[in-house]
Design a protein around this motif. Structure first.
Motif, PDB file in Angstrom:
ATOM      1  N   PHE A 111      32.332  31.489  37.105  1.00 54.57           N
ATOM      2  CA  PHE A 111      33.162  30.479  36.447  1.00 54.57           C
ATOM      3  C   PHE A 111      32.680  29.052  36.713  1.00 54.57           C
ATOM      4  CE2 PHE A 111      36.371  33.920  36.204  1.00 54.57           C
ATOM      5  CZ  PHE A 111      36.687  33.819  34.861  1.00 54.57           C
ATOM      6  N   ILE A 112      32.115  28.800  37.890  1.00 51.70           N
ATOM      7  CA  ILE A 112      31.670  27.435  38.181  1.00 51.70           C
ATOM      8  C   ILE A 112      30.244  27.169  37.710  1.00 51.70           C
ATOM      9  CG2 ILE A 112      33.179  27.313  40.187  1.00 51.70           C
ATOM     10  CD1 ILE A 112      30.701  27.577  41.953  1.00 51.70           C
ATOM     11  N   GLU A 159      34.786  38.936  44.330  1.00 50.98           N
ATOM     12  CA  GLU A 159      35.509  37.668  44.157  1.00 50.98           C
ATOM     13  C   GLU A 159      34.556  36.481  44.161  1.00 50.98           C
ATOM     14  OE1 GLU A 159      38.336  37.648  47.269  1.00 50.98           O
ATOM     15  OE2 GLU A 159      39.805  38.923  46.225  1.00 50.98           O
ATOM     16  N   ASN A 160      33.581  36.505  45.073  1.00 47.74           N
ATOM     17  CA  ASN A 160      32.588  35.420  45.121  1.00 47.74           C
ATOM     18  C   ASN A 160      31.746  35.400  43.851  1.00 47.74           C
ATOM     19  OD1 ASN A 160      33.496  34.677  47.637  1.00 47.74           O
ATOM     20  ND2 ASN A 160      31.871  35.749  48.753  1.00 47.74           N
ATOM     21  N   THR A 178      32.622  36.447  40.901  1.00 43.19           N
ATOM     22  CA  THR A 178      33.450  35.929  39.806  1.00 43.19           C
ATOM     23  C   THR A 178      33.590  34.408  39.888  1.00 43.19           C
ATOM     24  OG1 THR A 178      34.708  37.995  39.774  1.00 43.19           O
ATOM     25  CG2 THR A 178      35.698  36.085  38.686  1.00 43.19           C
ATOM     26  N   ALA A 179      33.782  33.901  41.132  1.00 48.91           N
ATOM     27  CA  ALA A 179      33.902  32.456  41.311  1.00 48.91           C
ATOM     28  C   ALA A 179      32.624  31.740  40.879  1.00 48.91           C
ATOM     29  CB  ALA A 179      34.223  32.138  42.771  1.00 48.91           C
ATOM     30  N   TYR A 180      31.466  32.267  41.282  1.00 53.15           N
ATOM     31  CA  TYR A 180      30.192  31.667  40.884  1.00 53.15           C
ATOM     32  C   TYR A 180      30.014  31.715  39.371  1.00 53.15           C
ATOM     33  CZ  TYR A 180      28.699  31.487  45.761  1.00 53.15           C
ATOM     34  OH  TYR A 180      28.604  31.210  47.099  1.00 53.15           O
TER      35      TYR A 180
END
Length: 292
Positions: free
Chosen positions: A15-16, A8-9, A11-13
């Motif tokens: 996208f940002i 999850e982390n 994936t978040a990185y």
């Protein structure tokens, strides 16, 4: 850290990351690079600019032109923001009352502020034109002046003419901010004050103004920062003239950076301007939140 949390982390990185790269490339890198070149004698004619340390900053504070531009900028900021605050408050008080056509008046209020500054500058340049300007025609028809005047022809009148143009555009911004804050003041306060015998004027000074402090803080800080770094309307209307009479600090930075190609000097100037704006903001915060 579990495998699910790690994914999850990741994936978040993912996208940002584009947004972070954009911020680094457009904001952070130019800021750091401008700090870097402020310590060099940097210009387009020197392939390997020499390191000069704090010389640019020292030369700035030794320059009479810098202090003159600071004085003009301070005058512009204090007069324009002061007039905008007073007029904006009065307009907000008026539009907070019940009257026929109030919705239309509130809609029209936003038009001057929504007008691009460049268009506003061109508009007021036409109004002040010494040959066919609307201001001269109006004053002469009323018998106030006997002949057309060049409102942008002297340093004092040019600066005040620019201030009028700026006040006309930005008063509506302060009025909108204060009007929005007035809408949130409970009417019970005013009704209780009237029952106790308070006049409308006392209601303004003892209820409206104290409760508007946060909104006043926001409006004044924003307008002070904008006014102190004013450039576009000066560039359009006077280009710093006549005789450098309207050469504010932002325009002084511009001509040193892009006309004289003194990029290191201009970078140092920009950080000094930022420091002065920060001091203004802290001053307003201290004054408006000072306990009585």
């Amino acid at each position: 850290m579990s495998a699910k949390t790690y994914r999850e982390n990741k994936t978040a990185y993912f996208f940002i990351m584009p947004a972070m790269l954009f911020i680094i490339g457009i904001i952070i890198f130019p800021l750091l690079y401008s700090v870097y070149i402020s310590f060099f004698d940097f210009n387009i004619f020197t392939k390997h600019p020499p390191f000069i340390g704090l010389k640019n900053y020292i030369d700035i504070f030794k320059s009479d032109y810098f202090w003159y531009s600071i004085g003009r900028t301070t005058y512009f900021t204090v007069i324009s923001v002061g007039l905008e605050l007073v007029l904006g408050f009065l307009v907000a008080l008026l539009l907070n009352q019940e009257f026929k056509g109030r919705s239309l008046a509130r809609t029209l209020l936003i038009l001057p502020w929504a007008l691009p500054t460049v268009v506003n500058g061109v508009l007021w340049t036409w109004i002040y034109d010494p040959n066919y300007g609307a201001l001269n025609a109006l004053l002469k028809s009323l018998g106030i002046i006997s002949q057309y005047k060049n409102w942008l022809g002297t340093a004092f009148s040019a600066m005040n003419a620019v201030i009028v143009a700026d006040v006309w555009k930005n008063t509506s911004f302060i009025a909108m901010v204060l009007l929005a804050a007035m809408q949130n003041i409970p009417k019970d306060y005013y009704e209780a004050a009237i029952i106790d015998g308070a006049s409308r004027l006392k209601n303004v000074f003892y209820i409206t103004l104290p409760l508007l402090r946060p909104a006043i803080l926001v409006a004044v800080v924003i307008r002070t920062m904008e006014a102190f770094k004013v450039f576009d309307i000066i560039y359009i209307m006077t280009k710093g003239g006549p005789a450098n009479g309207t050469q504010v600090i932002s325009y002084y930075t511009y001509i040193n950076s892009f006309q004289y190609s003194k990029y290191g000097y201009g970078a140092a100037l920009s950080y000094i301007v930022s420091l002065v704006i920060l001091i203004f903001a802290l001053f307003y915060i201290k004054i408006l939140y000072k306990k009585s």
